[in-house]
Design an enzyme around this catalytic site. Structure first.
Site, PDB file in Angstrom:
ATOM      1  N   HIS A 188       4.432   9.782 -29.294  1.00 39.97           N
ATOM      2  CA  HIS A 188       3.368   9.751 -29.921  1.00 39.97           C
ATOM      3  C   HIS A 188       2.897   8.372 -30.077  1.00 39.97           C
ATOM      4  CE1 HIS A 188       4.190  13.469 -30.721  1.00 39.97           C
ATOM      5  NE2 HIS A 188       5.377  13.390 -30.194  1.00 39.97           N
ATOM      6  N   GLU A 205      16.395 -13.358 -19.182  1.00 39.91           N
ATOM      7  CA  GLU A 205      16.339 -13.849 -19.660  1.00 39.91           C
ATOM      8  C   GLU A 205      17.604 -15.155 -18.494  1.00 39.91           C
ATOM      9  OE1 GLU A 205      18.366 -16.103 -22.939  1.00 39.91           O
ATOM     10  OE2 GLU A 205      20.292 -15.498 -22.404  1.00 39.91           O
ATOM     11  N   LYS A 253      28.533 -18.649 -29.091  1.00 37.81           N
ATOM     12  CA  LYS A 253      29.737 -19.309 -27.648  1.00 37.81           C
ATOM     13  C   LYS A 253      29.662 -21.203 -28.221  1.00 37.81           C
ATOM     14  CE  LYS A 253      28.933 -19.615 -22.970  1.00 37.81           C
ATOM     15  NZ  LYS A 253      28.182 -19.783 -21.502  1.00 37.81           N
ATOM     16  N   LYS A 274      14.066 -25.145 -28.689  1.00 41.32           N
ATOM     17  CA  LYS A 274      15.251 -25.460 -29.744  1.00 41.32           C
ATOM     18  C   LYS A 274      14.362 -26.929 -30.211  1.00 41.32           C
ATOM     19  CE  LYS A 274      18.665 -22.666 -27.767  1.00 41.32           C
ATOM     20  NZ  LYS A 274      19.626 -22.175 -27.130  1.00 41.32           N
ATOM     21  N   GLU A 319      20.441 -21.092 -35.790  1.00 45.30           N
ATOM     22  CA  GLU A 319      19.653 -19.853 -36.604  1.00 45.30           C
ATOM     23  C   GLU A 319      21.545 -19.513 -36.608  1.00 45.30           C
ATOM     24  OE1 GLU A 319      18.988 -20.434 -33.731  1.00 45.30           O
ATOM     25  OE2 GLU A 319      16.961 -19.503 -33.298  1.00 45.30           O
ATOM     26  N   GLY A 372      25.943 -15.784 -21.969  1.00 43.09           N
ATOM     27  CA  GLY A 372      25.474 -15.173 -23.267  1.00 43.09           C
ATOM     28  C   GLY A 372      25.570 -13.466 -23.939  1.00 43.09           C
ATOM     29  N   ARG A 373      25.066 -13.651 -22.247  1.00 45.24           N
ATOM     30  CA  ARG A 373      24.537 -12.036 -22.341  1.00 45.24           C
ATOM     31  C   ARG A 373      24.852 -11.243 -21.699  1.00 45.24           C
ATOM     32  NH1 ARG A 373      20.706 -16.122 -19.628  1.00 45.24           N
ATOM     33  NH2 ARG A 373      20.829 -15.928 -17.672  1.00 45.24           N
TER      34      ARG A 373
HETATM   35  O1  F6P Z   1      19.139 -19.548 -26.495  1.00 45.10           O
HETATM   36  C1  F6P Z   1      19.419 -18.502 -25.553  1.00 45.10           C
HETATM   37  C2  F6P Z   1      21.050 -18.687 -25.722  1.00 45.10           C
HETATM   38  O2  F6P Z   1      21.272 -19.476 -25.552  1.00 45.10           O
HETATM   39  C3  F6P Z   1      21.350 -17.320 -25.670  1.00 45.10           C
HETATM   40  O3  F6P Z   1      21.677 -17.578 -24.133  1.00 45.10           O
HETATM   41  C4  F6P Z   1      22.876 -17.092 -25.928  1.00 45.10           C
HETATM   42  O4  F6P Z   1      23.360 -15.480 -25.692  1.00 45.10           O
HETATM   43  C5  F6P Z   1      22.225 -17.483 -27.584  1.00 45.10           C
HETATM   44  O5  F6P Z   1      21.428 -18.262 -27.240  1.00 45.10           O
HETATM   45  C6  F6P Z   1      23.258 -17.858 -28.374  1.00 45.10           C
HETATM   46  O6  F6P Z   1      24.120 -18.780 -28.017  1.00 45.10           O
HETATM   47  P1  F6P Z   1      25.161 -18.697 -28.775  1.00 45.10           P
HETATM   48  O7  F6P Z   1      26.119 -17.304 -28.619  1.00 45.10           O
HETATM   49  O8  F6P Z   1      26.091 -20.000 -28.584  1.00 45.10           O
HETATM   50  O9  F6P Z   1      24.934 -19.017 -30.557  1.00 45.10           O
END
Ligand code: F6P
Length: 539
Positions: A385, A354, A208, A504, A214, A268-269
């Site tokens: 189990h 979240e 987004k 972060k 990452e 995002g979620r």
């Molecule tokens: O670290 C949390 C977050 O902002 C989430 O809410 C989101 O889904 C994820 O990181 C990834 O964010 P992006 O889609 O901006 O890379």
């Protein structure tokens, strides 16, 4: 004190006193007293069936809980969300993921912009792009068709699509494979790239913000990997993006003609319903992706229109809140008895924790009651189990949601019957337990206590006819709305996530230290010790 505050206070007082009674109830007795209990406490919506009869509730509990929900303004806040009001108050924006799954003909305008047309235009582009890949028209740089799609993203830009592709495995086009790369850990990209060829791989960079560390690191490594075989001029055949940040996408080197947009009003979620779902559309086809949206829309309509007492997300949210508030439950187990739903609990962790892992109300005042439970789980029967022992005989009460399908998507009926038998048996065992006098004759008094399962432990069971794109959509929308309901009960903003920012920022400070580029930051003794030891061992 305003009317609504005093209503809320009165509702809470009534609930607290009712809860002290409900805590003494034996679920088995409630069933013995009411032959209609199963019928009374079950619901059907959007193709899902929910049995919530194995809970410490009766008709008066439902009435008190729904009364409390009304005093919290649940109906108004639900309507505000659907209408696009800025329910995400700290970021001053709407949370309009429900619009992403609304029917094409439903016009929706906000502040002079026809958002529904923008949504439909992106769906058409997703359709075209996914169709080109699936039909073999989209060719890699050596003229070969795409066989592997790698979604690079994290959090909401990974969990939802990964979950849906796993859940819809039988719908995936034979010969096409979808991979999900999220972790910045280099082992993860090694494992994904190991069996792939740059000639036949399409990367979707899903972010987004297009600033997530990452995702950008993995995307750069993927690009280097590609450039070991292909030329820079071939990148557009192998890299596409999904983002709200056109500028950053262009800077990364992706042709913005190959970028599908979405909007800041999609959290995002909740973004699996947007173009972030591109990997799903490629894997299972756009018709199935649209069916996934339609199933979710059915649940949206149910949530929006049904009275609270017959409203599935409302009841799930209220019951879970009830255990958190009055029974000391700190966690909630999601147990899908369907192997293809193995990633569902992981996705729900983000959706729920979240959203509702918050400490202040919408007014910025510390909350006075505990908020989000720990959401956890894995598939049955495997969990039986591993950790079910704790559910049956541990000292904590962990409410469970069992999720099962009546029909499997295979024809091994014996296996499916065994699976379902286990699912129903676990819910039954949690409730009825195993009493001292039920032990077999050969078990003496000395061992009797060890074999007791107290029972009286609550669960819900969700039955789905068959796991299809539509039923998966309804199931996920159900839990999204359940999360929203709980956020309203706690009066928190379920749509921001400030808690993840601090880590972060600190990681960005520590990284140059680990790279030996600076040592100027001060940390606590432990962090300094860890950095120092790592640097010493590295050299
Ligand atoms: O670290 C949390 C977050 O902002 C989430 O809410 C989101 O889904 C994820 O990181 C990834 O964010 P992006 O889609 O901006 O890379």
């Amino acid at each position: 004190m305003s009317d609504s505050t005093s209503n809320k206070t009165a509702s809470l007082a009534a609930l607290a006193s009712h809860a002290s009674l409900a805590r003494t109830w034996q679920l088995s007795t409630l069933f013995a007293q009411d032959k209609q209990r199963f019928q009374r406490f079950s619901l059907e919506a959007a193709g899902l069936f929910l049995d919530y009869s194995k809970n410490h509730i009766d008709a008066s509990t439902v009435s008190l809980l729904t009364g409390f929900a009304r005093s919290c303004g649940l109906e108004q806040r639900r309507d505000a969300m659907f209408k696009g009001e800025p329910v995400n108050t700290t970021e001053q924006r709407p949370a309009l993921h429900t619009l992403l799954r609304a029917p094409a003909e439903q016009r929706f305008e906000l502040d002079g912009e026809v958002l529904s047309s923008e949504v439909q235009q992106v769906l058409v582009r997703m359709d075209q792009l996914s169709q080109r890949v699936r039909s073999g028209e989209w060719l890699g740089f050596t003229g070969k068709v795409i066989t592997d799609v790698v979604n690079i993203g994290i959090g909401g830009s990974d969990l939802g699509p990964a979950m849906a592709c796993a859940a819809l495995r039988p719908f995936i086009k034979p010969g096409l494979r979808a991979h999900f790369l999220s972790n910045v850990d280099g082992h993860a990209i090694d494992a994904v790239l190991a069996n792939l060829s740059p000639e036949t791989t399409l990367f979707i960079i899903a972010s987004k913000s297009f600033t997530t560390q990452e995702t950008l690191i993995n995307a750069h490594v993927a690009r280097e990997w590609f450039l070991s075989k292909g030329k820079a001029s071939d990148l557009s055949k192998h890299f596409v993006a999904v983002s709200t940040n056109t500028k950053a996408v262009a800077e990364f080197g992706i042709d913005t003609a190959n970028m599908l947009p979405f909007w800041d009003w999609v959290g995002g979620r909740y973004s699996v319903w947007s173009a972030i779902g591109l990997s799903i559309a490629i894997a299972v086809g756009m018709d199935n992706f649209r069916a996934f949206l339609a199933g979710a829309h059915d649940m949206d309509m149910h949530f929006r229109k049904s009275p609270l007492e017959q409203n599935m997300p409302v009841m799930l949210g209220l019951i879970s809140w009830w255990y958190r508030q009055y029974f000391g439950s700190t966690s909630h187990l999601i147990a899908p008895y369907h192997e293809d739903l193995r990633l569902f609990p992981l996705h729900l962790q983000q959706v729920d924790m979240e959203s509702n892992g918050k400490r202040v109300t919408t007014a910025g005042i510390p909350v006075t009651s505990p908020t989000a439970q720990v959401i956890w789980g894995s598939t049955g029967t495997n969990g039986q189990h591993a950790y079910f022992q704790m559910l049956h005989q541990g000292t904590d009460v962990v409410p469970v949601d069992f999720i099962a399908t009546i029909h499997p998507s295979h024809d091994r009926i014996n296996q499916h019957n065994a699976l379902l038998a286990n699912c129903f048996a676990q819910a039954e065992a949690l409730m009825v337990g195993h009493q001292k006098d039920e032990r077999p004759d050969h078990v003496g008094e000395a061992l009797a206590e060890f074999r007791v399962l107290p029972g009286n432990r609550p669960s819900n069971t969700l039955l789905i006819d068959t796991l299809t794109p539509a039923s998966l959509g309804a199931l996920l929308a159900l839990y999204e709305h359940k999360t929203f309901v709980q956020g309203v009960l706690w009066d928190i903003n379920s749509f921001d996530q400030w808690g993840v920012e601090r880590g972060k920022t600190l990681a960005a400070r520590i990284l140059p230290e680990l790279e030996g580029r600076t040592s100027s930051h001060t940390h606590d003794g432990s962090t300094t010790g860890l950095i120092t030891r790592t640097l010493q061992k590295k050299h």
